[in-house]
Design an enzyme around this catalytic site. Structure first.
Site, PDB file in Angstrom:
ATOM      1  N   GLU A  77      52.665  24.501  94.781  1.00 51.14           N
ATOM      2  CA  GLU A  77      53.475  25.447  95.540  1.00 51.14           C
ATOM      3  C   GLU A  77      54.688  24.723  96.102  1.00 51.14           C
ATOM      4  OE1 GLU A  77      53.282  28.437  99.403  1.00 51.14           O
ATOM      5  OE2 GLU A  77      51.568  28.323  98.041  1.00 51.14           O
ATOM      6  N   GLU A 102      57.125  20.509 100.594  1.00 55.54           N
ATOM      7  CA  GLU A 102      57.941  21.106 101.660  1.00 55.54           C
ATOM      8  C   GLU A 102      58.809  20.011 102.277  1.00 55.54           C
ATOM      9  OE1 GLU A 102      59.966  23.160 103.832  1.00 55.54           O
ATOM     10  OE2 GLU A 102      58.367  24.412 102.980  1.00 55.54           O
ATOM     11  N   ASP A 129      61.973  16.044  97.711  1.00 60.03           N
ATOM     12  CA  ASP A 129      62.686  17.016  96.897  1.00 60.03           C
ATOM     13  C   ASP A 129      61.832  17.445  95.707  1.00 60.03           C
ATOM     14  OD1 ASP A 129      65.343  18.306  96.046  1.00 60.03           O
ATOM     15  OD2 ASP A 129      64.793  17.124  94.291  1.00 60.03           O
ATOM     16  N   ASP A 152      64.459  30.330  99.615  1.00 60.98           N
ATOM     17  CA  ASP A 152      65.750  30.642 100.238  1.00 60.98           C
ATOM     18  C   ASP A 152      66.563  31.522  99.293  1.00 60.98           C
ATOM     19  OD1 ASP A 152      68.312  30.634 101.378  1.00 60.98           O
ATOM     20  OD2 ASP A 152      68.054  28.603 102.163  1.00 60.98           O
ATOM     21  N   ASP A 188      61.489  38.805  99.093  1.00 63.13           N
ATOM     22  CA  ASP A 188      61.776  40.064  99.767  1.00 63.13           C
ATOM     23  C   ASP A 188      63.260  40.428  99.634  1.00 63.13           C
ATOM     24  OD1 ASP A 188      62.578  37.969 101.349  1.00 63.13           O
ATOM     25  OD2 ASP A 188      62.064  38.938 103.241  1.00 63.13           O
ATOM     26  N   THR A 225      51.574  37.184 104.622  1.00 64.57           N
ATOM     27  CA  THR A 225      52.075  36.383 105.738  1.00 64.57           C
ATOM     28  C   THR A 225      52.503  37.287 106.892  1.00 64.57           C
ATOM     29  OG1 THR A 225      54.381  36.383 104.986  1.00 64.57           O
ATOM     30  CG2 THR A 225      52.935  34.689 104.076  1.00 64.57           C
ATOM     31  N   LYS A 226      52.585  36.709 108.090  1.00 65.84           N
ATOM     32  CA  LYS A 226      53.047  37.469 109.250  1.00 65.84           C
ATOM     33  C   LYS A 226      54.467  37.979 109.027  1.00 65.84           C
ATOM     34  CE  LYS A 226      50.248  35.116 112.765  1.00 65.84           C
ATOM     35  NZ  LYS A 226      50.278  34.292 114.001  1.00 65.84           N
ATOM     36  N   PHE A 227      55.301  37.139 108.444  1.00 68.30           N
ATOM     37  CA  PHE A 227      56.678  37.521 108.147  1.00 68.30           C
ATOM     38  C   PHE A 227      56.706  38.712 107.199  1.00 68.30           C
ATOM     39  CE2 PHE A 227      60.203  37.217 105.128  1.00 68.30           C
ATOM     40  CZ  PHE A 227      61.293  37.268 105.980  1.00 68.30           C
ATOM     41  N   GLU A 228      55.864  38.658 106.177  1.00 72.86           N
ATOM     42  CA  GLU A 228      55.812  39.731 105.187  1.00 72.86           C
ATOM     43  C   GLU A 228      55.284  41.025 105.799  1.00 72.86           C
ATOM     44  OE1 GLU A 228      53.999  40.300 100.649  1.00 72.86           O
ATOM     45  OE2 GLU A 228      53.490  38.546 101.875  1.00 72.86           O
TER      46      GLU A 228
END
Length: 246
Positions: A77, A102, A129, A152, A188, A225-228
């Site tokens: 991932e 990450e 990277d 991003d 999104d 996810t919470k964001f989603e």
């Protein structure tokens, strides 16, 4: 002597410590990771657990069987954020190994802390990277799949060339996938979803699993996810794409 972050495998590593501002130093190459202040807890979790949960960039392919202690498929991932969904997936799928990349150091610290809390052992994380890891540290055919969730979007048209999903990136990923390996993406941003679909569909080494030839519903195995969830409440769309290597 207890080894701390990055002080175990590479002679090129100069220090085992993360500073409060997230700087990470090597003898051969130094770089400043994405800005973000590490809390003392996050820094301690990284230093205390890097020997078991962390991997360093290296110029030869990782020996995954040795690293994980088994031959289970490895799912990579890229850009796991704070790492909660990645840890949850690793916890729910002990028959798979997970490798997360990450560059945001507080996210890496949070991911490691949560992995320790959950007792996850089939997960390793890298602070480097992603393109260099793919190029140098992962052997061809070594991956069972790639996950790229909410990268991003670089929403301005003049910045679209900075998006990670480009033809050359997909070609590189396919080279690292084993037989029937998968690429699972989610975004999104509808415009980015369209670009993902275009780039993936144009590659003749991939097959789209969507019955309609475009997107799939969010599969149960990808945690919400919470964001989603917040986005859904606001009426925002999310697009999942799932392609398999021929």
């Amino acid at each position: 002597m207890t080894q701390t972050f990055a002080d175990q495998k590479r002679k090129t590593v100069e220090t085992a410590e993360f500073t409060e501002d997230g700087r990470y130093k090597r003898k051969v190459r130094s770089f400043v990771l994405r800005t973000g202040r590490l809390s003392e807890f996050q820094r301690n979790m990284m230093n205390d657990n890097w020997g078991t949960l962390g991997l360093d960039y290296q110029t030869e392919p990782f020996d995954f069987a040795k690293i994980y202690g088994n031959d289970n498929p490895v799912v990579l991932e890229i850009g796991f954020g704070m790492g909660k969904s990645l840890v949850d997936m690793a916890f729910a799928n002990p028959d798979k190994n997970y490798l997360g990349i990450e560059v945001h150091t507080p996210g890496v610290g949070a991911c490691i802390a949560y992995a320790v809390e959950k007792g996850v052992t089939n997960l390793r994380v890298i602070c480097h990277d992603a393109t260099e890891i793919l190029r140098d540290s992962i052997a061809d055919g070594a991956l069972g799949g790639l996950q790229l969730f909410f990268p991003d979007p670089w929403h301005k048209a003049k910045h679209h060339k900075r998006r990670i999903v480009q033809p050359h990136f997909v070609t590189q990923v396919i080279q690292k996938l084993g037989e029937n390996g998968f690429i699972h993406m989610a975004t999104d941003w509808e415009n980015y979803a369209e670009q993902m679909l275009e780039v993936l569909s144009a590659n003749t080494d991939l097959v789209n699993t969507s019955k309609n030839g475009d997107y799939i519903p969010r599969p149960d195995f990808r945690p919400l996810t919470k964001f989603e969830a917040r986005g859904y409440k606001l009426g925002h769309g999310v697009w999942d794409l799932y392609f398999v290597k021929k």
